[in-house]
Design a protein around this motif. Sequence first.
Motif, PDB file in Angstrom:
ATOM      1  N   LEU A 194       0.816  -1.210   0.000  1.00  0.00           N
ATOM      2  CA  LEU A 194       0.000   0.000   0.000  1.00  0.00           C
ATOM      3  C   LEU A 194       0.853   1.265   0.000  1.00  0.00           C
ATOM      4  CD1 LEU A 194      -2.998   0.777   0.024  1.00  0.00           C
ATOM      5  CD2 LEU A 194      -2.859   0.912   2.513  1.00  0.00           C
ATOM      6  N   ASP A 195       2.001   1.225   0.673  1.00  0.00           N
ATOM      7  CA  ASP A 195       2.862   2.410   0.756  1.00  0.00           C
ATOM      8  C   ASP A 195       3.454   2.800  -0.606  1.00  0.00           C
ATOM      9  OD1 ASP A 195       2.389   2.652   3.425  1.00  0.00           O
ATOM     10  OD2 ASP A 195       4.216   1.634   4.071  1.00  0.00           O
ATOM     11  N   PHE A 196       3.405   1.880  -1.564  1.00  0.00           N
ATOM     12  CA  PHE A 196       3.916   2.180  -2.901  1.00  0.00           C
ATOM     13  C   PHE A 196       2.846   2.802  -3.790  1.00  0.00           C
ATOM     14  CE2 PHE A 196       7.346  -1.415  -2.811  1.00  0.00           C
ATOM     15  CZ  PHE A 196       7.994  -0.741  -1.778  1.00  0.00           C
ATOM     16  N   ARG A 197       1.642   2.888  -3.308  1.00  0.00           N
ATOM     17  CA  ARG A 197       0.520   3.389  -4.108  1.00  0.00           C
ATOM     18  C   ARG A 197       0.246   4.862  -3.788  1.00  0.00           C
ATOM     19  NH1 ARG A 197      -2.556  -0.807  -6.339  1.00  0.00           N
ATOM     20  NH2 ARG A 197      -1.934  -2.891  -5.637  1.00  0.00           N
ATOM     21  N   CYS A 198      -0.098   5.617  -4.801  1.00  0.00           N
ATOM     22  CA  CYS A 198      -0.459   7.020  -4.598  1.00  0.00           C
ATOM     23  C   CYS A 198      -1.776   7.092  -3.835  1.00  0.00           C
ATOM     24  CB  CYS A 198      -0.588   7.729  -5.949  1.00  0.00           C
ATOM     25  SG  CYS A 198      -1.211   9.411  -5.818  1.00  0.00           S
ATOM     26  N   PRO A 199      -1.870   7.842  -2.731  1.00  0.00           N
ATOM     27  CA  PRO A 199      -3.120   7.937  -1.967  1.00  0.00           C
ATOM     28  C   PRO A 199      -4.292   8.506  -2.766  1.00  0.00           C
ATOM     29  CG  PRO A 199      -1.275   8.768  -0.675  1.00  0.00           C
ATOM     30  CD  PRO A 199      -0.767   8.580  -2.074  1.00  0.00           C
ATOM     31  N   ILE A 200      -4.008   9.183  -3.878  1.00  0.00           N
ATOM     32  CA  ILE A 200      -5.087   9.760  -4.682  1.00  0.00           C
ATOM     33  C   ILE A 200      -5.659   8.742  -5.655  1.00  0.00           C
ATOM     34  CG2 ILE A 200      -5.684  11.532  -6.388  1.00  0.00           C
ATOM     35  CD1 ILE A 200      -3.566  13.325  -5.149  1.00  0.00           C
ATOM     36  N   GLU A 221       5.166   6.096  -9.997  1.00  0.00           N
ATOM     37  CA  GLU A 221       6.328   6.083 -10.886  1.00  0.00           C
ATOM     38  C   GLU A 221       7.249   7.265 -10.592  1.00  0.00           C
ATOM     39  OE1 GLU A 221       4.813   6.117 -14.831  1.00  0.00           O
ATOM     40  OE2 GLU A 221       3.862   4.139 -14.684  1.00  0.00           O
ATOM     41  N   ASP A 222       6.669   8.376 -10.176  1.00  0.00           N
ATOM     42  CA  ASP A 222       7.446   9.585  -9.868  1.00  0.00           C
ATOM     43  C   ASP A 222       6.945  10.157  -8.537  1.00  0.00           C
ATOM     44  OD1 ASP A 222       9.051  11.781  -9.939  1.00  0.00           O
ATOM     45  OD2 ASP A 222       7.991  12.799 -11.569  1.00  0.00           O
ATOM     46  N   GLY A 263       4.326  16.240   4.423  1.00  0.00           N
ATOM     47  CA  GLY A 263       5.088  15.006   4.607  1.00  0.00           C
ATOM     48  C   GLY A 263       4.515  13.815   3.869  1.00  0.00           C
ATOM     49  N   MET A 264       3.354  13.977   3.256  1.00  0.00           N
ATOM     50  CA  MET A 264       2.734  12.887   2.507  1.00  0.00           C
ATOM     51  C   MET A 264       3.334  12.817   1.097  1.00  0.00           C
ATOM     52  SD  MET A 264       0.690  11.432   4.588  1.00  0.00           S
ATOM     53  CE  MET A 264      -0.090  10.334   3.400  1.00  0.00           C
ATOM     54  N   THR A 265       3.371  11.600   0.548  1.00  0.00           N
ATOM     55  CA  THR A 265       3.949  11.385  -0.781  1.00  0.00           C
ATOM     56  C   THR A 265       2.864  10.973  -1.775  1.00  0.00           C
ATOM     57  OG1 THR A 265       6.092  10.755   0.142  1.00  0.00           O
ATOM     58  CG2 THR A 265       5.635  10.040  -2.095  1.00  0.00           C
ATOM     59  N   TYR A 266       2.950  11.535  -2.985  1.00  0.00           N
ATOM     60  CA  TYR A 266       1.963  11.272  -4.031  1.00  0.00           C
ATOM     61  C   TYR A 266       2.671  11.103  -5.374  1.00  0.00           C
ATOM     62  CZ  TYR A 266      -1.192  13.346  -0.585  1.00  0.00           C
ATOM     63  OH  TYR A 266      -1.891  13.629   0.558  1.00  0.00           O
ATOM     64  N   GLU A 267       1.961  10.536  -6.340  1.00  0.00           N
ATOM     65  CA  GLU A 267       2.422  10.564  -7.726  1.00  0.00           C
ATOM     66  C   GLU A 267       2.410  12.014  -8.184  1.00  0.00           C
ATOM     67  OE1 GLU A 267       3.794   9.724 -11.378  1.00  0.00           O
ATOM     68  OE2 GLU A 267       3.646   8.253  -9.734  1.00  0.00           O
ATOM     69  N   ARG A 268       3.500  12.463  -8.824  1.00  0.00           N
ATOM     70  CA  ARG A 268       3.663  13.876  -9.169  1.00  0.00           C
ATOM     71  C   ARG A 268       2.465  14.415  -9.959  1.00  0.00           C
ATOM     72  NH1 ARG A 268       8.072  17.376  -9.857  1.00  0.00           N
ATOM     73  NH2 ARG A 268       9.536  15.661  -9.473  1.00  0.00           N
ATOM     74  N   THR A 288      14.182   8.011  -2.322  1.00  0.00           N
ATOM     75  CA  THR A 288      14.289   6.780  -1.520  1.00  0.00           C
ATOM     76  C   THR A 288      13.127   5.844  -1.829  1.00  0.00           C
ATOM     77  OG1 THR A 288      15.404   7.991   0.254  1.00  0.00           O
ATOM     78  CG2 THR A 288      14.436   5.862   0.815  1.00  0.00           C
ATOM     79  N   LEU A 289      11.911   6.385  -1.817  1.00  0.00           N
ATOM     80  CA  LEU A 289      10.742   5.549  -2.093  1.00  0.00           C
ATOM     81  C   LEU A 289      10.783   5.011  -3.523  1.00  0.00           C
ATOM     82  CD1 LEU A 289       8.056   4.364  -1.228  1.00  0.00           C
ATOM     83  CD2 LEU A 289       6.940   6.509  -1.884  1.00  0.00           C
ATOM     84  N   LYS A 290      11.223   5.839  -4.449  1.00  0.00           N
ATOM     85  CA  LYS A 290      11.303   5.387  -5.837  1.00  0.00           C
ATOM     86  C   LYS A 290      12.261   4.205  -5.971  1.00  0.00           C
ATOM     87  CE  LYS A 290      11.839   7.084 -10.567  1.00  0.00           C
ATOM     88  NZ  LYS A 290      11.989   8.267 -11.427  1.00  0.00           N
TER      89      LYS A 290
END
Length: 407
Positions: free
Chosen positions: A5-11, A17-18, A25-30, A62-64
């Motif tokens: 799940l942590d590899f998936r964009c929350p949106i 991919e990017d 502090g949250m990470t999303y697909e650009r 790092t996540l990428k």
Amino acid sequence: MDYPLDFRCPISMEVMEDPVTIATGMTYERRNIQKWFFAYKKKTCPATMQSVESFDVTPNHTLKRLIIAWQSEKRPGNPLPAVRGSTERREQIVTLLEMLESSPFKVTSLKKLKLIIETDDEAKANFVQSGGIQIVVRIMNQVLEEGSDFSIFRACEEALGVLHQLLLSEEAKILEKLSKPESMKCVAAMLQRGSAEARIHATTILRQMAQSETHWTFVLQDHGIDLFKSLLELVSDEICTRASSYALEVLVEMLSASKKSRVRAIEAGAVCVLVELLPESNRSKSEKILALLKLLCECAEGRLAIVDHGMGIAAVTKKMLHVSSAATKLSVKIVWLIGSFHPSERVLEEMLICGSVKKLLALLHIDGRSSTKEKVIKMFKLHGQSWQRCPCFPNELKGYVGMVNSA
């Protein structure tokens, strides 16, 4: 390949991919977060709903690298990592469930449980056998009763995420537990004020309930208009098409259930949202939107809302032919309802100008009898003379009107 799940964009819930990190502090697909900020003009973090003052994004290298490494490891031909023993895994699940009930820090335990069961069928079975579904639903209900601050909502969101992981394998048990009023209150709260991911989970659960004929529509009594507004916002989501499709299906079930729900949907702005989405929708989405508009047009308020909308009749007319037989049938029914109950001079002229009349005449060539053709004939018997007198009515079509009137 079932990604963590942590590899998936929350949106979008698609693997990133990017990945980029924003100010919260949250990470999303650009591309997804940029669309959220700059196309939708949002000023909040989709996952946490916190206000965002800076729209700058930072690449999450790092996540990428972790995603790429995980993909490489899971490719066919690569040896799988050693799997933790089933006894040890079962003990870990039982320990986390005990901590969940005794510790005030629910979010950490729920996150760990979700990570354990998300890609492991045996772990899911252990979780269910240990009474995990009952415990998580009970915790979800309890924490929401205790308050509505951010930490409480995070616990509810994580609990819903755990249940969502089990939905395919344990649908009947989960829906039975969630169909109670106190549980539906939590689902409704997540749909209205939860993170993007929690709202998708809530919509998925509502869709499964609708398909299983679970009695859950009582939730409308307490959350009517706000619930519809949340569903309509998901319907408008161009990033996560799955959430949009599920929300449409839930709305169809809701509006089919009672006329009161249709009035509440109209008050929530359903007609405006649906009409504006209709022109560019694909076949499947067009059919669902037209089904909703047809239900709304069975109410006087719905018909009036379409008539008052600048592109209401034109949008429906666009889908009358060349989409599908279902879309044609629904479009004709909508136009027929409007023409039967709101036949003002302005409305009739608009039907002529936007091409409704021309398409209705084309439908007269359908072989045999059908309910759709019967409605077309009734429309021309009611309004054919009015249309024929209009200066913009094509001369070559006047013979058809006379044919209908003499039929």
